[in-house]
Design a protein around this motif. Structure first.
Motif, PDB file in Angstrom:
ATOM      1  N   ALA A 197     -40.123  33.409   0.557  1.00  0.00           N
ATOM      2  CA  ALA A 197     -40.939  34.123  -0.420  1.00  0.00           C
ATOM      3  C   ALA A 197     -40.095  35.129  -1.198  1.00  0.00           C
ATOM      4  O   ALA A 197     -40.239  35.267  -2.426  1.00  0.00           O
ATOM      5  CB  ALA A 197     -42.096  34.825   0.286  1.00  0.00           C
ATOM      6  N   PHE A 198     -39.210  35.830  -0.506  1.00  0.00           N
ATOM      7  CA  PHE A 198     -38.372  36.828  -1.171  1.00  0.00           C
ATOM      8  C   PHE A 198     -37.445  36.174  -2.197  1.00  0.00           C
ATOM      9  O   PHE A 198     -37.342  36.626  -3.344  1.00  0.00           O
ATOM     10  CB  PHE A 198     -37.550  37.612  -0.155  1.00  0.00           C
ATOM     11  CG  PHE A 198     -36.526  38.513  -0.786  1.00  0.00           C
ATOM     12  CD1 PHE A 198     -36.912  39.660  -1.461  1.00  0.00           C
ATOM     13  CD2 PHE A 198     -35.175  38.191  -0.750  1.00  0.00           C
ATOM     14  CE1 PHE A 198     -35.984  40.480  -2.080  1.00  0.00           C
ATOM     15  CE2 PHE A 198     -34.233  38.998  -1.363  1.00  0.00           C
ATOM     16  CZ  PHE A 198     -34.639  40.145  -2.022  1.00  0.00           C
ATOM     17  N   LEU A 199     -36.744  35.111  -1.789  1.00  0.00           N
ATOM     18  CA  LEU A 199     -35.803  34.476  -2.707  1.00  0.00           C
ATOM     19  C   LEU A 199     -36.527  33.813  -3.880  1.00  0.00           C
ATOM     20  O   LEU A 199     -35.993  33.773  -4.999  1.00  0.00           O
ATOM     21  CB  LEU A 199     -34.945  33.459  -1.964  1.00  0.00           C
ATOM     22  CG  LEU A 199     -33.915  34.052  -0.996  1.00  0.00           C
ATOM     23  CD1 LEU A 199     -33.128  32.943  -0.306  1.00  0.00           C
ATOM     24  CD2 LEU A 199     -32.960  35.010  -1.714  1.00  0.00           C
ATOM     25  N   LYS A 200     -37.734  33.318  -3.655  1.00  0.00           N
ATOM     26  CA  LYS A 200     -38.490  32.742  -4.769  1.00  0.00           C
ATOM     27  C   LYS A 200     -38.915  33.817  -5.764  1.00  0.00           C
ATOM     28  O   LYS A 200     -38.980  33.563  -6.980  1.00  0.00           O
ATOM     29  CB  LYS A 200     -39.686  31.955  -4.245  1.00  0.00           C
ATOM     30  CG  LYS A 200     -39.272  30.609  -3.641  1.00  0.00           C
ATOM     31  CD  LYS A 200     -40.456  29.751  -3.231  1.00  0.00           C
ATOM     32  CE  LYS A 200     -39.984  28.376  -2.771  1.00  0.00           C
ATOM     33  NZ  LYS A 200     -41.103  27.505  -2.337  1.00  0.00           N
ATOM     34  N   GLU A 201     -39.173  35.035  -5.268  1.00  0.00           N
ATOM     35  CA  GLU A 201     -39.443  36.147  -6.173  1.00  0.00           C
ATOM     36  C   GLU A 201     -38.191  36.506  -6.972  1.00  0.00           C
ATOM     37  O   GLU A 201     -38.265  36.805  -8.165  1.00  0.00           O
ATOM     38  CB  GLU A 201     -39.925  37.363  -5.374  1.00  0.00           C
ATOM     39  CG  GLU A 201     -41.364  37.278  -4.924  1.00  0.00           C
ATOM     40  CD  GLU A 201     -42.320  37.273  -6.104  1.00  0.00           C
ATOM     41  OE1 GLU A 201     -42.131  38.085  -7.030  1.00  0.00           O
ATOM     42  OE2 GLU A 201     -43.241  36.429  -6.115  1.00  0.00           O
ATOM     43  N   ASN A 244     -35.405  35.978 -12.295  1.00  0.00           N
ATOM     44  CA  ASN A 244     -34.107  35.686 -12.928  1.00  0.00           C
ATOM     45  C   ASN A 244     -34.015  34.222 -13.351  1.00  0.00           C
ATOM     46  O   ASN A 244     -33.132  33.486 -12.899  1.00  0.00           O
ATOM     47  CB  ASN A 244     -32.972  36.022 -11.968  1.00  0.00           C
ATOM     48  CG  ASN A 244     -32.878  37.497 -11.657  1.00  0.00           C
ATOM     49  OD1 ASN A 244     -32.287  38.258 -12.421  1.00  0.00           O
ATOM     50  ND2 ASN A 244     -33.462  37.903 -10.536  1.00  0.00           N
ATOM     51  N   PRO A 245     -34.903  33.772 -14.238  1.00  0.00           N
ATOM     52  CA  PRO A 245     -34.885  32.361 -14.619  1.00  0.00           C
ATOM     53  C   PRO A 245     -33.614  31.944 -15.353  1.00  0.00           C
ATOM     54  O   PRO A 245     -33.237  30.777 -15.340  1.00  0.00           O
ATOM     55  CB  PRO A 245     -36.121  32.234 -15.525  1.00  0.00           C
ATOM     56  CG  PRO A 245     -36.343  33.610 -16.052  1.00  0.00           C
ATOM     57  CD  PRO A 245     -35.970  34.522 -14.920  1.00  0.00           C
ATOM     58  N   GLU A 277     -24.858  38.035 -11.498  1.00  0.00           N
ATOM     59  CA  GLU A 277     -24.691  39.468 -11.256  1.00  0.00           C
ATOM     60  C   GLU A 277     -26.052  40.150 -11.127  1.00  0.00           C
ATOM     61  O   GLU A 277     -26.246  41.021 -10.289  1.00  0.00           O
ATOM     62  CB  GLU A 277     -23.875  40.106 -12.381  1.00  0.00           C
ATOM     63  CG  GLU A 277     -22.408  39.770 -12.340  1.00  0.00           C
ATOM     64  CD  GLU A 277     -21.731  40.241 -11.061  1.00  0.00           C
ATOM     65  OE1 GLU A 277     -22.034  41.350 -10.589  1.00  0.00           O
ATOM     66  OE2 GLU A 277     -20.924  39.474 -10.508  1.00  0.00           O
ATOM     67  N   LYS A 278     -26.981  39.752 -11.961  1.00  0.00           N
ATOM     68  CA  LYS A 278     -28.326  40.332 -11.891  1.00  0.00           C
ATOM     69  C   LYS A 278     -29.019  39.904 -10.599  1.00  0.00           C
ATOM     70  O   LYS A 278     -29.713  40.707  -9.949  1.00  0.00           O
ATOM     71  CB  LYS A 278     -29.132  39.868 -13.110  1.00  0.00           C
ATOM     72  CG  LYS A 278     -30.592  40.320 -13.134  1.00  0.00           C
ATOM     73  CD  LYS A 278     -30.730  41.824 -13.261  1.00  0.00           C
ATOM     74  CE  LYS A 278     -32.127  42.247 -13.692  1.00  0.00           C
ATOM     75  NZ  LYS A 278     -33.212  41.617 -12.944  1.00  0.00           N
ATOM     76  N   ILE A 279     -28.853  38.659 -10.203  1.00  0.00           N
ATOM     77  CA  ILE A 279     -29.442  38.179  -8.947  1.00  0.00           C
ATOM     78  C   ILE A 279     -28.884  38.962  -7.769  1.00  0.00           C
ATOM     79  O   ILE A 279     -29.628  39.411  -6.896  1.00  0.00           O
ATOM     80  CB  ILE A 279     -29.183  36.666  -8.777  1.00  0.00           C
ATOM     81  CG1 ILE A 279     -29.996  35.876  -9.800  1.00  0.00           C
ATOM     82  CG2 ILE A 279     -29.520  36.211  -7.360  1.00  0.00           C
ATOM     83  CD1 ILE A 279     -29.676  34.399  -9.835  1.00  0.00           C
ATOM     84  N   ALA A 301     -34.760  26.145  -8.122  1.00  0.00           N
ATOM     85  CA  ALA A 301     -35.578  26.891  -9.081  1.00  0.00           C
ATOM     86  C   ALA A 301     -34.795  27.046 -10.375  1.00  0.00           C
ATOM     87  O   ALA A 301     -33.646  27.501 -10.354  1.00  0.00           O
ATOM     88  CB  ALA A 301     -35.960  28.260  -8.525  1.00  0.00           C
ATOM     89  N   ASP A 302     -35.392  26.644 -11.488  1.00  0.00           N
ATOM     90  CA  ASP A 302     -34.778  26.773 -12.810  1.00  0.00           C
ATOM     91  C   ASP A 302     -33.374  26.176 -12.850  1.00  0.00           C
ATOM     92  O   ASP A 302     -32.454  26.748 -13.442  1.00  0.00           O
ATOM     93  CB  ASP A 302     -34.730  28.240 -13.239  1.00  0.00           C
ATOM     94  CG  ASP A 302     -36.113  28.843 -13.376  1.00  0.00           C
ATOM     95  OD1 ASP A 302     -36.930  28.268 -14.122  1.00  0.00           O
ATOM     96  OD2 ASP A 302     -36.387  29.874 -12.723  1.00  0.00           O
ATOM     97  N   GLY A 303     -33.204  25.050 -12.175  1.00  0.00           N
ATOM     98  CA  GLY A 303     -31.926  24.349 -12.221  1.00  0.00           C
ATOM     99  C   GLY A 303     -30.846  24.950 -11.353  1.00  0.00           C
ATOM    100  O   GLY A 303     -29.675  24.551 -11.453  1.00  0.00           O
ATOM    101  N   LYS A 304     -31.187  25.905 -10.504  1.00  0.00           N
ATOM    102  CA  LYS A 304     -30.231  26.484  -9.553  1.00  0.00           C
ATOM    103  C   LYS A 304     -30.682  26.187  -8.128  1.00  0.00           C
ATOM    104  O   LYS A 304     -31.878  26.049  -7.868  1.00  0.00           O
ATOM    105  CB  LYS A 304     -30.123  28.007  -9.713  1.00  0.00           C
ATOM    106  CG  LYS A 304     -29.136  28.457 -10.778  1.00  0.00           C
ATOM    107  CD  LYS A 304     -29.703  28.403 -12.159  1.00  0.00           C
ATOM    108  CE  LYS A 304     -30.868  29.350 -12.362  1.00  0.00           C
ATOM    109  NZ  LYS A 304     -31.432  29.239 -13.732  1.00  0.00           N
TER     110      LYS A 304
END
Length: 315
Positions: free
Chosen positions: A50-54, A59-60, A65-67, A159-162
């Motif tokens: 749940a945390f990593l999906k948030e 961060n789509p 660096e932001k992640i 998620a979003d290609g990552k």
């Protein structure tokens, strides 16, 4: 066997980097911004998926660096740090190298020594993320850091290609309070901890130091009266006595210039005199091949803090 040799080499590199006091720059990394997933008050076991999906949802665009910044602001991840994967992929079989990867983020918890980690993979065009995920699962080694127990949780999703991938200790604890970026930061932590826990055992205080710092690989240990590492030497046999209880927070790997102790004295003892005795008998070259340049002592009631390390000279 190869992976264990690789781990030893990695730890040796870490030791050379961490030797001394440490003096990392920080950008208020302990702050938790309003609206971030890290802002939520966490009291139970972590829900890693749940945390990593948030994180992924926030961060789509996939800015690594932001992640990274968003992850380490969460109390569970305050001690996680980036890993260099140029020659080895933490948590994986020694000779494993994922195919079809354009860029990646790898962060690990080197403080708890459980081996928890998070990967975020940005694939090359045309990479089959399902096959990449399967290769990670096939090569993952939950005991890569903790050879007895290791991690007991695994999460992976796209998620979003990552591709997000994590192996983690399901009993991870959130870290609150100040985090030491250098040895001298322990002075403030020392006083704060004793203000909140005036009757604390020295082993608990030493372990708190170990788990609230990011500048060295440390472990806590009980200390008995007698010869103690860091005092005296080949030409000066010194025994440290006169304390009721003591513990060390000492480097996991040598050579390393840092060493620290906390001592609780009898209520009637002179803490300042004891601190001076420690300083007078300290051996800045205790590690033989290296010489520290700084001794730090501090007292709080009948408890004494002692550390040796290297500090950068102020210009």
């Amino acid at each position: 066997m190869k992976k264990y040799i690789a781990l030893l080499l990695a730890l040796a590199i870490i030791a050379s980097i961490f030797a001394g006091c440490g003096n990392k720059a920080t950008d208020d990394s302990n702050a938790v911004p309003t609206g971030s997933p890290a802002q939520e008050e966490i009291t139970g076991p972590i829900d890693m998926e749940a945390f990593l999906k948030e994180i992924a949802k926030a961060n789509p665009e996939g800015n690594l660096e932001k992640i990274f910044s968003d992850i380490v602001k969460n109390p569970y991840f305050r001690l996680f740090e980036k890993e260099n994967t140029e020659w080895y992929f933490p948590g994986m079989n020694y000779d494993f190298k994922p195919a079809g990867v354009k860029d990646l983020l790898c962060i690990t918890d080197n403080v708890s020594r459980k081996g928890s980690l998070v990967y975020v993979f940005v694939p090359e065009e045309g990479t089959d993320l399902k096959k990449l995920e399967e290769s990670l699962l096939a090569n993952a080694d939950p005991k890569w850091m903790d050879w007895e127990n290791g991690t007991d949780g695994t999460v992976s999703f796209v998620a979003d290609g990552k591709l997000y991938f994590s192996m983690y200790d399901t009993n991870m604890k959130p870290i609150t309070g100040k985090i030491a970026e250098k040895a001298r930061d322990f002075v403030e932590i020392f006083h704060d901890y004793l203000a909140a826990h005036p009757e604390a055992k020295m082993t608990d205080l030493a372990e708190y130091f170990v788990t609230h710092q990011k500048f060295n690989g440390l472990a806590s240990k009980t200390v008995e009266p007698g010869r103690i590492a860091g005092f005296g030497g080949f030409d000066k046999d010194v025994e440290i006595t006169g304390f009721a209880e003591a513990a060390g927070f000492v480097p996991l790997i040598s050579p390393n210039l840092f060493i620290g102790y906390v001592f609780r004295l009898d209520p009637s003892a002179d803490a300042e005199a004891f601190a001076k005795m420690l300083k007078d008998n300290a051996n800045l070259s205790w590690n033989v091949c290296m010489t520290a340049n700084t001794i730090i002592t501090e007292t709080d009631g009948n408890v004494v803090l002692f550390m040796m390390c290297n500090e950068e000279t102020e210009k």
